[in-house]
Design a protein around this motif. Structure first.
Motif, mmCIF file in Angstrom:
data_model
loop_
_atom_site.group_PDB
_atom_site.id
_atom_site.type_symbol
_atom_site.label_atom_id
_atom_site.label_comp_id
_atom_site.label_asym_id
_atom_site.label_seq_id
_atom_site.Cartn_x
_atom_site.Cartn_y
_atom_site.Cartn_z
ATOM 1 N N MET A 34 29.445 43.008 34.628
ATOM 2 C CA MET A 34 30.433 41.966 34.920
ATOM 3 C C MET A 34 31.827 42.566 35.086
ATOM 4 S SD MET A 34 29.425 38.758 35.150
ATOM 5 C CE MET A 34 30.726 37.713 34.516
ATOM 6 N N GLU A 35 32.139 43.602 34.232
ATOM 7 C CA GLU A 35 33.478 44.160 34.250
ATOM 8 C C GLU A 35 33.736 45.036 35.469
ATOM 9 O OE1 GLU A 35 33.254 45.933 30.444
ATOM 10 O OE2 GLU A 35 34.387 44.344 29.450
ATOM 11 N N THR A 36 32.670 45.567 36.055
ATOM 12 C CA THR A 36 32.840 46.443 37.211
ATOM 13 C C THR A 36 32.866 45.681 38.528
ATOM 14 O OG1 THR A 36 30.447 46.808 37.309
ATOM 15 C CG2 THR A 36 31.733 48.389 36.031
ATOM 16 N N LEU A 37 32.452 44.414 38.526
ATOM 17 C CA LEU A 37 32.445 43.623 39.759
ATOM 18 C C LEU A 37 33.838 43.107 40.088
ATOM 19 C CD1 LEU A 37 29.223 41.435 39.316
ATOM 20 C CD2 LEU A 37 29.562 43.206 41.029
ATOM 21 N N PRO A 38 34.163 42.984 41.366
ATOM 22 C CA PRO A 38 35.437 42.346 41.742
ATOM 23 C C PRO A 38 35.484 40.896 41.263
ATOM 24 C CG PRO A 38 34.435 43.473 43.624
ATOM 25 C CD PRO A 38 33.416 43.470 42.527
ATOM 26 N N ASN A 39 36.692 40.438 40.957
ATOM 27 C CA ASN A 39 36.863 39.105 40.376
ATOM 28 C C ASN A 39 36.324 37.994 41.290
ATOM 29 O OD1 ASN A 39 38.106 38.102 37.853
ATOM 30 N ND2 ASN A 39 39.147 36.733 39.274
ATOM 31 N N GLU A 40 36.527 38.138 42.616
ATOM 32 C CA GLU A 40 36.070 37.073 43.527
ATOM 33 C C GLU A 40 34.548 36.953 43.540
ATOM 34 O OE1 GLU A 40 37.273 40.672 46.130
ATOM 35 O OE2 GLU A 40 38.039 39.570 44.383
ATOM 36 N N ILE A 41 33.846 38.080 43.343
ATOM 37 C CA ILE A 41 32.374 38.024 43.299
ATOM 38 C C ILE A 41 31.912 37.364 42.002
ATOM 39 C CG2 ILE A 41 30.267 39.414 43.177
ATOM 40 C CD1 ILE A 41 31.559 41.375 45.088
ATOM 41 N N ILE A 42 32.580 37.703 40.892
ATOM 42 C CA ILE A 42 32.238 37.088 39.603
ATOM 43 C C ILE A 42 32.417 35.572 39.687
ATOM 44 C CG2 ILE A 42 32.881 36.912 37.167
ATOM 45 C CD1 ILE A 42 33.744 39.844 37.295
ATOM 46 N N VAL A 43 33.557 35.139 40.248
ATOM 47 C CA VAL A 43 33.834 33.703 40.365
ATOM 48 C C VAL A 43 32.782 33.023 41.239
ATOM 49 C CG1 VAL A 43 35.456 32.021 41.321
ATOM 50 C CG2 VAL A 43 36.305 33.890 39.913
ATOM 51 N N ASP A 44 32.375 33.675 42.323
ATOM 52 C CA ASP A 44 31.354 33.104 43.209
ATOM 53 C C ASP A 44 30.024 32.942 42.479
ATOM 54 O OD1 ASP A 44 30.504 32.307 45.969
ATOM 55 O OD2 ASP A 44 29.143 34.002 45.679
ATOM 56 N N ILE A 45 29.643 33.949 41.672
ATOM 57 C CA ILE A 45 28.387 33.867 40.909
ATOM 58 C C ILE A 45 28.458 32.729 39.901
ATOM 59 C CG2 ILE A 45 26.926 35.064 39.230
ATOM 60 C CD1 ILE A 45 27.758 37.696 40.622
ATOM 61 N N LEU A 46 29.559 32.684 39.152
ATOM 62 C CA LEU A 46 29.688 31.663 38.109
ATOM 63 C C LEU A 46 29.732 30.251 38.687
ATOM 64 C CD1 LEU A 46 32.309 33.326 35.733
ATOM 65 C CD2 LEU A 46 29.826 33.297 35.519
ATOM 66 N N SER A 47 30.302 30.108 39.872
ATOM 67 C CA SER A 47 30.449 28.769 40.466
ATOM 68 C C SER A 47 29.097 28.121 40.760
ATOM 69 C CB SER A 47 31.272 28.857 41.751
ATOM 70 O OG SER A 47 30.554 29.532 42.767
ATOM 71 N N ARG A 48 28.028 28.910 40.799
ATOM 72 C CA ARG A 48 26.699 28.368 41.101
ATOM 73 C C ARG A 48 25.902 28.015 39.855
ATOM 74 N NH1 ARG A 48 25.583 30.770 46.630
ATOM 75 N NH2 ARG A 48 27.485 31.902 47.103
ATOM 76 N N LEU A 49 26.470 28.285 38.676
ATOM 77 C CA LEU A 49 25.767 27.990 37.430
ATOM 78 C C LEU A 49 25.933 26.523 37.054
ATOM 79 C CD1 LEU A 49 26.756 31.086 35.248
ATOM 80 C CD2 LEU A 49 24.589 30.696 36.436
ATOM 81 N N PRO A 50 24.977 25.969 36.305
ATOM 82 C CA PRO A 50 25.142 24.593 35.806
ATOM 83 C C PRO A 50 26.271 24.530 34.790
ATOM 84 C CG PRO A 50 23.178 25.614 34.867
ATOM 85 C CD PRO A 50 23.676 26.549 35.923
#
Length: 417
Positions: A34-50
């Motif tokens: 999680m810490e090595t991923l760019p912030n925009e990718i992390i936000v995109d992944i999280l936005s799809r969670l319930p």
């Protein structure tokens, strides 16, 4: 001999220190994926969670908690929820005495057996009995059902909550509320329509008549309410049932010289009331009906004879010819209502509910089925293709409830100020 022992001891000490250094480097915390991923990718992944996963996610660490407070994540999560996903439901239980809120997630990803979860209401000590004014983008607006002066906006998942300033009160009044968001102005507004009369006036009518009115508006983030003056329509005393295109909608009451019921909208951008064309269903003037939102469109559920229900949908907003009778639903009695045919009536009648109507149309599910609520007791899905009903049974469902179609979100109220 003593010198050799001393040399050997020094070598052992040096070796031990090297090993300790290796252990120290070995146990250094490695950066997570999680810490090595760019912030925009992390936000995109999280936005799809319930929403339930995101609520747990914020307790992991400070950085993850900060992510859940990112307005970009909240907006992206809302856009994913709106794109073909089943909504979650807020169940407002007003029986027997103290009000409760429950949460029910209908989405396919939630495999929990215990799908019904009780929600904590932070202001319940000061406002034990309340009505749900409306739900919009994950925010609930709640009003005091005892004294009519307190109003809260609350996100049940972030536990964020604000009390709205007090507005002008009248000694003898009746209130109609609305709560919504306009996509162009990006503003959340609470609408409070006050019908009142002077206490000295006397009416022989069976129903109390409130000849005067005052429309009050509060924009979230502002310091006070504004008055728009009077309104020329008398609305049925329940909150706005449909928010479409940034407009709240109510049904007008039949009046002596205007017996026809009307559909009235209030535009949250220009703050004007307008009449909306009704469906050409013949019985709309005589029959009672309620509004809902189906597939993002304004819908009117019209009660017919013998328990029949017609659902008309306005495919193109404000275009009279676009009204289509999309569903005709026959009479149905859920199994649990057959077993105890109103043996246990609630002590308090819903002030904001369907007032005795057997069925309420809630929303369309992703499967194409229509979600219905029967007598504030049972959730039922109706399959229009097969013409079949299915009772939805969940462990922990309260005995009496009113359903609010809700979108769980991470909207934080401090970002709206």
């Amino acid at each position: 001999m003593d010198l050799d022992d001393d040399k050997r001891a020094k070598r052992r000490k040096t070796q031990t220190e090297d090993d300790d250094d290796d252990d120290h480097h070995h146990h250094q915390p490695q950066p997570t994926a999680m810490e090595t991923l760019p912030n925009e990718i992390i936000v995109d992944i999280l936005s799809r969670l319930p929403i339930t996963s995101l609520v747990q996610f914020k307790f992991v660490c400070k950085r993850w908690r900060a992510l859940t407070q990112d307005p970009v994540l909240a907006d992206m999560h809302l856009s994913w929820k709106a794109d073909g996903n089943d909504p979650c439901l807020i169940l407002h239980c007003d029986f027997p005495i103290r009000n409760q809120l429950y949460f029910l997630d209908l989405s396919a990803h939630n495999q929990d057996k215990d799908k019904v979860k009780r929600l904590y209401v932070p202001f319940q000590a000061s406002m034990p009995e309340f009505d749900v004014v409306g739900s919009c983008n994950g925010l609930l607006c709640l009003s005091d059902s005892l004294y009519n002066d307190a109003l809260y906006v609350h996100n049940p998942f972030t536990m964020d909550c604000i009390e709205l300033p007090k507005s002008r009160q009248y000694s003898d009044q009746e209130l109609v509320f609305g709560f919504g968001f306009h996509p162009k102005t990006k503003e959340y507004k609470v609408v409070k329509i006050v019908y009142y009369r002077n206490t000295s006036s006397y009416s022989r009518a069976r129903r109390t008549v409130y000849p005067q009115s005052d429309v009050q508006i509060y924009t979230l983030g502002s310091s006070s309410w504004r008055s728009l003056g009077k309104v020329s329509y008398q609305f049925v005393r329940r909150p706005s049932e449909a928010l479409v295109n940034g407009r709240l909608h109510w049904v007008s009451r039949p009046r002596r010289y205007h017996p026809a019921r009307r559909l009235i909208s209030f535009d949250l951008a220009d703050e004007q009331f307008r009449e909306v064309p009704k469906p050409d269903c013949g019985g709309l003037n005589r029959c009672n009906f309620h509004l809902s939102v189906l597939g993002g469109c304004l819908a009117a559920a019209v009660y017919g004879n013998y328990g029949k229900l017609e659902i008309w949908v306005m495919k193109c907003y404000n275009v009279n010819e676009s009204w289509v009778k999309q569903f005709t639903i026959g009479a149905y009695m859920p199994k649990c209502l057959k077993l105890n045919l109103d043996r246990h009536r609630p002590l308090k009648i819903w002030k904001t509910g369907s007032n005795g109507k057997v069925v309420r149309v809630l929303c369309l599910l992703n499967s194409g089925e229509v979600l219905l609520e029967y007598k504030n007791r049972v959730l039922v899905s109706y399959d229009p293709k097969k013409g079949k009903f299915r009772d939805l049974v969940f462990q922990g469902l309260p005995n009496w409830f009113q359903t609010v179609v809700h979108t769980g979100s991470l909207n934080w109220l401090n970002t709206l100020h």
